[in-house]
Design an enzyme around this catalytic site. Structure first.
Site, PDB file in Angstrom:
ATOM      1  N   PHE A 121       0.844  -1.194   0.000  1.00 35.58           N
ATOM      2  CA  PHE A 121       0.000   0.000   0.000  1.00 35.58           C
ATOM      3  C   PHE A 121       0.883   1.250   0.000  1.00 35.58           C
ATOM      4  CE2 PHE A 121      -2.365   3.284   2.447  1.00 35.58           C
ATOM      5  CZ  PHE A 121      -3.315   3.561   1.456  1.00 35.58           C
ATOM      6  N   MET A 483      -0.773  32.447 -23.216  1.00 35.43           N
ATOM      7  CA  MET A 483       0.360  32.175 -24.093  1.00 35.43           C
ATOM      8  C   MET A 483       0.003  31.158 -25.178  1.00 35.43           C
ATOM      9  SD  MET A 483       3.273  33.003 -24.970  1.00 35.43           S
ATOM     10  CE  MET A 483       4.508  33.669 -23.861  1.00 35.43           C
TER      11      MET A 483
HETATM   12  C1  LIG Z   1       1.842  22.648 -15.844  1.00 33.38           C
HETATM   13  C2  LIG Z   1       1.758  23.226 -17.206  1.00 33.38           C
HETATM   14  N1  LIG Z   1       0.750  22.853 -18.028  1.00 33.38           N
HETATM   15  C3  LIG Z   1       0.656  23.378 -19.271  1.00 33.38           C
HETATM   16  C4  LIG Z   1       1.568  24.297 -19.723  1.00 33.38           C
HETATM   17  C5  LIG Z   1       1.460  24.883 -21.129  1.00 33.38           C
HETATM   18  N2  LIG Z   1       1.202  26.331 -21.054  1.00 33.38           N
HETATM   19  C6  LIG Z   1       2.184  27.232 -21.198  1.00 33.38           C
HETATM   20  S1  LIG Z   1       1.669  28.796 -20.990  1.00 33.38           S
HETATM   21  C7  LIG Z   1       0.088  28.301 -20.721  1.00 33.38           C
HETATM   22  C8  LIG Z   1      -0.977  29.306 -20.439  1.00 33.38           C
HETATM   23  C9  LIG Z   1      -0.768  30.004 -19.158  1.00 33.38           C
HETATM   24  O1  LIG Z   1      -1.951  30.689 -18.849  1.00 33.38           O
HETATM   25  P1  LIG Z   1      -2.029  31.743 -17.705  1.00 33.38           P
HETATM   26  O2  LIG Z   1      -1.444  31.207 -16.460  1.00 33.38           O
HETATM   27  O3  LIG Z   1      -3.397  32.256 -17.611  1.00 33.38           O
HETATM   28  O4  LIG Z   1      -1.011  32.847 -18.175  1.00 33.38           O
HETATM   29  P2  LIG Z   1      -1.061  33.877 -19.399  1.00 33.38           P
HETATM   30  O5  LIG Z   1      -0.273  33.254 -20.501  1.00 33.38           O
HETATM   31  O6  LIG Z   1      -2.475  34.105 -19.757  1.00 33.38           O
HETATM   32  O7  LIG Z   1      -0.381  35.065 -18.836  1.00 33.38           O
HETATM   33  C10 LIG Z   1      -0.012  26.920 -20.804  1.00 33.38           C
HETATM   34  C11 LIG Z   1      -1.252  26.148 -20.660  1.00 33.38           C
HETATM   35  C12 LIG Z   1       2.606  24.644 -18.828  1.00 33.38           C
HETATM   36  N3  LIG Z   1       3.567  25.505 -19.164  1.00 33.38           N
HETATM   37  N4  LIG Z   1       2.655  24.111 -17.585  1.00 33.38           N
END
Ligand SMILES: Cc1ncc(C[n+]2csc(CCOP(=O)(O)OP(=O)(O)O)c2C)c(N)n1
Lengths: 570, 170
Positions: A121, A483
Site C-alpha cells: 500500500f 500564451m
Molecule cells: C503545468 C503546465 N501545463 C501546461 C503548460 C502549457 N502552457 C504554457 S503557458 C500556458 C498558459 C498560461 O496561462 P495563464 O497562467 O493564464 O497565463 P497567461 O499566458 O495568460 O499570462 C499553458 C497552458 C505549462 N507551461 N505548464
C-alpha cells in the site's frame, strides 16, 4: 568518535539541524509518521504544512533561489512522493538545490514482513522515478547511514552545478534505534566539483577580450548561483562591455545600469538580441545556451569569438562550439579573468562600441512614458517596479505573465527575480513566493500570475494564511490560457481550442474564502492603491487585474528563427 | 548517417544498487545508442567495471563521457583508444548437426577459429568462441548454412594494452 543512540527519525532531524535547516515544507502520511513524531522534539526546525506536495517542493525551490541556501521538503511514500515530482523536475532544470525527503514502505520488519518490491500500500519506486530528474538520489538501508547520507546530499546539492537530491527513507529505518555518529567525513569518490579555472584558458580569454572591439557579456543563471554579480559588473565596467542576460540570468546585472541591455531570447529585449549578434567577442558565463535563449543557432553570433565559462563540463560544446572553454565556478573564473585583464587594460571612458550601445538603447528602449490609462501589462509592470523596494522579490507564473515580467519588470538585484525557466511550470510562482518569503521574512514578495497558472497551486493560500507567510499575488487576468492562445492566434490561424477560462473563479472571493484579502482593480490608479495596500498588509493579498484577452507578448522571435528575426516593438 | 563512429567506453562505477539503472537511463534519455554493454567486478573491492560500445557522431560521443561523468556513482569514465586496446567477446552457438559429415565439417571450422565444442547431443553441437566481434561475425557466417538454432553473445569487453590502466588510486 562519539556516537549517540537514537532513532533514524531523530538522526535525520539532527543531521538536518546540523546542516542549518530551519524550515521544512511538507505533508505527512503513514510512511513518514516516525519523522513527524520526532519533529515534536525538534523545535528549531519549523515545519510548514503545504496543501499539496507540489506546493511544498516549489516552496523549497523558491526558498533556495531567494536565499542561496538549500530548501527542504518532506512527503510520504507513494502519492506524496509522486506529487513532488513536478517540483523536483523543475528544480533540476533550473539547477536549484532542493533536498526532498520521502517516506517509504518498510524495507525490513518482524518475521521478514518487509514490503519494498511487493506493491505494498502506497509503495512507489520514487528512486526509479526521480533518477533522471535529480542530481543524486539514494534510499537509506539503516539508521546508522542517515547522517552521512544527509551530509552527502547537502554537499552534492549545493556544490558544482547545484541540483535537487532525494533521500528515500523506509519506515522501519525511521523507527529503528542505532548508534549514530554525525561527523564522518564526506568522501564521494565519483564526485569532484571543478576547482580553479585553467590558467591557459584564462589567458586566452583575457587576450580575446583585450583585443575585442565589440565585446558583449552574456550572463546566465550560473552567475547568480555563484554570487558573482559584483565580479561580472567590474569586468563589464572595465571593458565597457554591454551585459545581456539569459532568462535565468535576469538580476545578474542591475537592469537600470547603462551597460545593461536586457534579456536575450524568444521574448528577449530587442536591444539585447540585436547587440549580441554584433559582438566580435562573446563572454558567456554560467549559461547552457538554451534553445529559447539562442534561437536558431545558425545565426547566433556568427562573427564572435566565444568564451564559455561553465561549472558543468558537459555544457561546454553541448549546444554551440566555443573558442575558449573554461570549466570553473563563475566567480573564480571572473576573478581570474579580471586579474589578467587589469595587468594590461586601462580603464576607458568611452569607445565607439559604447556609443553604439547608447544609440541603440535610445532607439530600441525608449524611455518609459505613461501612454494610456488602460490596464496594459507593460505599464502595470513599470508601475509595480516604482512601488516595490529594490530588494523586493518577484516570482512569476508561466506564460504571457512571465514573459511580460521578464521584458518590463526591471530586476535590480540578484535573486530578486524567480521564475521557472527550464521546465516552464505553471503553478510554480505562488508556492515559490511562499518559500522566498519564508527565507526572507523582512522583504516584500510578489507573485506575478496568470489566471490559469494561479489556479494550479492556489490551494497554498491556505498555507500562506494559516502559517502567516504573507505574499502578494497579482493576477494578470485575461480569462484565457494566454500564451497558448497567442500561439493559436499566430500559428494556427486563430483556431482557438481549449484556451478559454472565463470569469471563474472570482479571485477576490477566492482569496477571502481562504482568509486572505482581495482587490479588484479597474484602472492604473486603483492598481497602485491596491499594491500599496498589499505592501502594508500583514495577510496575503490577491489583486485581480483584468487585461485584454487578445494582448500579445511582443517582441517575439518566432520558433525556428534566429534572434535577428524578431518581430514587434518593445 | 555520415560521420558515425563506434567507440568503446570503460567506466568504473560503485558496486551499488541502482547504478546500472542510472547509466541505462542516461543513455535512453539522451538518445545515446548503446551497441553492447558488459558489467562485472574488478580487482578492486566495491568497484564494478562497465564496458560500453556506443555509436554516434563526434559530438554525441563527447557528450556520452561528459554526461556519464556527472553521475555521482560513476567514479571514472574513459573512452578507450581503438588502436591501443584489446577487445574480446564470447559467443555460445548452438548449431544443427544431425549427421556425421556435418559434425566433422563444423568441428573443422571450430578448430580453425580456435573455439571449443562444449555440448553434444544427437541433433546439435554447441560451440564456444572467443575473439573480436569481427572474428565472431566471420564464424557465424560460416555456421549459418548449417542452421544456427540459438545464439548468445556477451557483448564486448576491453582493456588497454601495456602499463596503461584506468585503475582508481585507493
Ligand atoms: C503545468 C503546465 N501545463 C501546461 C503548460 C502549457 N502552457 C504554457 S503557458 C500556458 C498558459 C498560461 O496561462 P495563464 O497562467 O493564464 O497565463 P497567461 O499566458 O495568460 O499570462 C499553458 C497552458 C505549462 N507551461 N505548464
Amino acid at each position: 568518535m562519539s556516537t549517540t543512540k537514537m532513532t533514524g527519525a531523530n538522526a535525520l532531524l539532527e543531521a538536518l539541524e546540523k546542516q542549518g535547516v530551519k524550515h521544512v515544507f511538507g505533508i505527512l502520511g503513514g510512511a513518514i509518521l516516525p519523522v513527524y513524531d520526532a519533529l515534536c522534539h525538534h523545535p528549531k526546525i519549523r515545519h510548514i504544512l503545504a496543501r499539496h506536495e507540489q506546493g511544498a517542493a516549489h516552496a523549497a525551490d523558491g526558498y533556495a533561489r531567494a536565499s542561496g541556501r538549500p530548501g527542504v521538503c518532506f512527503a510520504t511514500s507513494g502519492p506524496g512522493a509522486t506529487n513532488l515530482v513536478t517540483g523536483i523536475a523543475n528544480a533540476y532544470m533550473d539547477s536549484s538545490p532542493v533536498i526532498a525527503i520521502t517516506g517509504q514502505v518498510p524495507s525490513a520488519g518482524v518475521n521478514s514482513s518487509y514490503m519494498i518490491g511487493k506493491d505494498a500500500f502506497q509503495e512507489a519506486d520514487i528512486i526509479g522515478i526521480t533518477t533522471p530528474i535529480t542530481k543524486y538520489n539514494h534510499q537509506v538501508r539503516s539508521a546508522a547511514e542517515i547522517p552521512q547520507t544527509v551530509n552527502a546530499a547537502f554537499y552534492i546539492a549545493t556544490t558544482g552545478r547545484p541540483g535537487p537530491v532525494l533521500i528515500d527513507v523506509p519506515k522501519n529505518v525511521q523507527s529503528e534505534t542505532a548508534e549514530i555518529h554525525f561527523n564522518g567525513p564526506i568522501d564521494i569518490r565519483g564526485y569532484r566539483p571543478p576547482g580553479n579555472p585553467h590558467p591557459l584558458q584564462i589567458r586566452k580569454a583575457a587576450e580575446l577580450l583585450l583585443d575585442a572591439e565589440r565585446p558583449v557579456i552574456l550572463a546566465g543563471g550560473g552567475v547568480i548561483t555563484a554570487n558573482a554579480t559584483d565580479e561580472l559588473l567590474t569586468i563589464a565596467e572595465l571593458l565597457l562591455a554591454p551585459v545581456a542576460t539569459t532568462f535565468m540570468g535576469k538580476g545578474a546585472m542591475p537592469e537600470i545600469h547603462p551597460l545593461s541591455i536586457g534579456n536575450i531570447g524568444m521574448h528577449g529585449n530587442p536591444l539585447a538580441n540585436k547587440l549580441l549578434l554584433e559582438a566580435d567577442v562573446l563572454l558567456a558565463v554560467g549559461t547552457r545556451f538554451a534553445d529559447r535563449a539562442t534561437g536558431n543557432l545558425d545565426t547566433f553570433c556568427p562573427e564572435a569569438k566565444k568564451i564559455h565559462v561553465d561549472i558543468d563540463a558537459a555544457e561546454i560544446g553541448k549546444n554551440i562550439e566555443v573558442d575558449v572553454p573554461i570549466v570553473a565556478d563563475a566567480k573564480q573564473a571572473l576573478i581570474a579573468i579580471y586579474e589578467r585583464l587589469i595587468q594590461q587594460a586601462k580603464k576607458k571612458n568611452d569607445t565607439p562600441w559604447l556609443q553604439r550601445v547608447k544609440t541603440a538603447k535610445t532607439q530600441l528602449n525608449p524611455p518609459e512614458k505613461a501612454e494610456t490609462t488602460e490596464l496594459k501589462p507593460k505599464q502595470l509592470l513599470q508601475v509595480l517596479r516604482k512601488l516595490l523596494p529594490e530588494d523586493a522579490i518577484v516570482t512569476t507564473e508561466v506564460g504571457q505573465n512571465q514573459m511580460w515580467s521578464a521584458l518590463y519588470f526591471k530586476a535590480l538585484k540578484p535573486r530578486t527575480f524567480i521564475s521557472s525557466g527550464g521546465l516552464g511550470t505553471m503553478g510554480f510562482g505562488f508556492p515559490a513566493a511562499i518559500g522566498a518569503k519564508t527565507a526572507c521574512p523582512n522583504r516584500h514578495v510578489v507573485d506575478i500570475a496568470g489566471d490559469g497558472s494561479f489556479i494550479m497551486t492556489e490551494q497554498e493560500l491556505a498555507c500562506s494564511v494559516l502559517e502567516d507567510i504573507p505574499v502578494t499575488v497579482i493576477v494578470l487576468n485575461n480569462g484565457v490560457l494566454g500564451m497558448v492562445a497567442q500561439w493559436q492566434r499566430m500559428f494556427y490561424k486563430k483556431r482557438y481550442m481549449a484556451v478559454k477560462l472565463g470569469k471563474s473563479p472570482d479571485f477576490v472571493k477566492l482569496a477571502e474564502a481562504y482568509g486572505a484579502q482581495g482587490f479588484h482593480v479597474q484602472s492604473t490608479t486603483e492598481f497602485e492603491k491596491a499594491v500599496k495596500a498589499a505592501l502594508k498588509n500583514t495577510v496575503t493579498t490577491v489583486i485581480d487585474v483584468p487585461i485584454n484577452s487578445e494582448e500579445d507578448v511582443v517582441p517575439m522571435v518566432p520558433p525556428g528563427c534566429g534572434l535577428n528575426q524578431q518581430v514587434g516593438d518593445y | 548517417m555520415e560521420n558515425q563512429k563506434t567507440i568503446v567506453i570503460a567506466a568504473l562505477v560503485e558496486n551499488k544498487p541502482g547504478v546500472l539503472h542510472s547509466v541505462a537511463n542516461l543513455f535512453r534519455r539522451r538518445n545515446f545508442n548503446i551497441e553492447s554493454i558488459t558489467v562485472g567486478h574488478t580487482e578492486q573491492k566495491g568497484i564494478t567495471r562497465m564496458t560500453i560500445t556506443v555509436s554516434g557522431d563526434e559530438k554525441t560521443l563527447e557528450q556520452v563521457t561528459k554526461q556519464m561523468n556527472k553521475l555521482i556513482d560513476v567514479i571514472k569514465v574513459t573512452s578507450l583508444e581503438p588502436e591501443n586496446i584489446v577487445t574480446r567477446e564470447l559467443a555460445l552457438i548452438k548449431v544443427s548437426a544431425p549427421d556425421a559429415k556435418t559434425r566433422s565439417d563444423i568441428i573443422n571450422c571450430v578448430e580453425v577459429f580456435r573455439g571449443h565444442i562444449i555440448d553434444v547431443s544427437p541433433e546439435t553441437l554447441m560451440t564456444e568462441i572467443t575473439g573480436t566481434p569481427d572474428k565472431i561475425e566471420a564464424f557465424l557466417n560460416l555456421m549459418k548454412p548449417y542452421g544456427i538454432m540459438e545464439l548468445a553473445r556477451t557483448g564486448l569487453t576491453a582493456l588497454s594494452r601495456g602499463i596503461k590502466s584506468i585503475k582508481i588510486d585507493e
